[in-house]
Design an enzyme around this catalytic site. Structure first.
Site, short mmCIF file in Angstrom:
data_model
loop_
_atom_site.label_atom_id
_atom_site.label_comp_id
_atom_site.label_asym_id
_atom_site.label_seq_id
_atom_site.Cartn_x
_atom_site.Cartn_y
_atom_site.Cartn_z
N TYR A 32 -29.82 -2.29 28.42
CA TYR A 32 -30.39 -1.88 29.70
C TYR A 32 -31.56 -2.77 30.13
O TYR A 32 -32.00 -2.70 31.28
CB TYR A 32 -30.88 -0.43 29.65
CG TYR A 32 -29.83 0.58 29.27
CD1 TYR A 32 -28.47 0.29 29.33
CD2 TYR A 32 -30.20 1.84 28.82
CE1 TYR A 32 -27.52 1.22 28.97
CE2 TYR A 32 -29.24 2.78 28.45
CZ TYR A 32 -27.91 2.46 28.52
OH TYR A 32 -26.98 3.39 28.15
N HIS A 87 -23.60 1.26 20.31
CA HIS A 87 -23.33 1.46 21.74
C HIS A 87 -21.84 1.65 22.04
O HIS A 87 -21.48 2.44 22.91
CB HIS A 87 -23.89 0.29 22.55
CG HIS A 87 -24.30 0.66 23.92
ND1 HIS A 87 -25.34 0.08 24.60
CD2 HIS A 87 -23.82 1.59 24.78
CE1 HIS A 87 -25.47 0.60 25.79
NE2 HIS A 87 -24.55 1.52 25.93
#
Length: 253
Positions: A32, A87
């Site tokens: 991010y 992830h």
């Protein structure tokens, strides 16, 4: 959040209000590119925050996971991550990632570990590995429009004490004008987004991480916790958004 300097104060204020209201889980990831922002925003209240970050699959070898976590910690300006997630599934064997997660736990650099975007077959594989039973969470796409995980992943997770963390619980607003959602919202004197959020967290063992970049949005999310959907509400929403009756591949990744 955290990428545009012009929004930094508004987004920081939103995070801090959410924490003050008791919504203390903050989700980020190296992907991010906002860990520095998150670390700065929560610095004064770090001890009450449940901080989540993630390792990218290309870094998820044994050594790579250890190195990635060190970088996560540095960017976040903290000595520990409360929940560290893979992830999504990559090319590195789960065994290597789990071995690294276990080492990081023993060193106190992470408190718990889990995964994201992992389906049932791979969850079974993870659980079969040494220390794989320590996996405590799976972050997946789940909302009214994406219900595939209800067929097998959520039941499996409930049976194995795995918390399901729903991302995009209101589908980025795409469903909010659906007549059934609007009807239920009017009944509860709530917004369609609040109904969608209340629906997502209606089951035991499922939590949600809706984005909230303003204080008004934070309060809207918070007030969804006070909404109890009855059987008629669920029936109407099921008609508009049918539950799965067969295995559906995991959405999102």
């Amino acid at each position: 959040m955290g990428r545009n300097p012009l929004n930094r104060k508004r987004e920081t204020d939103a995070l801090l209000l959410g924490i003050d209201l008791g919504m203390t889980m903050i989700d980020t990831a190296e992907m991010y590119a906002n860990e520095e922002f998150v670390g700065s925003a929560i610095a004064a209240v770090r001890n009450v925050v449940f901080l989540v970050s993630k390792v990218l699959p290309e870094h998820a070898s044994y050594v790579g996971t250890l190195q990635a976590c060190e970088q996560n910690l540095k960017r976040l300006g903290t000595d520990r991550i409360d929940l560290y997630l893979l992830h999504w599934k990559g090319l590195h064997p789960f065994e290597e990632t789990i071995k690294a997660m276990t080492k990081l736990q023993k060193e106190g650099k992470i408190v718990r570990w889990g995964v994201s975007n992992i389906d049932v077959d791979d969850m079974n594989l993870i659980h079969s590995q040494p220390n794989g039973g320590d996996c405590c969470a799976n972050q997946v796409l789940y909302n009214l429009g994406e219900r595939g995980v209800e067929f097998d992943l959520i039941p499996w997770s409930q049976q194995n004490n795995i918390v399901v963390i729903a991302y995009s619980p209101i589908a980025m607003g795409k469903l909010l004008h659906t007549p059934a959602l609007v009807q239920v919202a009017k009944k509860h004197q709530a917004s369609p987004a609040q109904i969608a959020l209340a629906w997502t967290i209606r089951m035991e063992g499922v939590m949600a991480i809706p984005k909230a970049a303003s204080q008004s949005h934070v309060r809207e999310n918070f007030n969804a916790l006070n909404i109890s959907l009855d059987q008629e509400d669920i029936r109407l929403l099921d008609m508009a958004f049918p539950p799965p009756h067969r295995k559906i591949p995991l959405a999102g990744w």
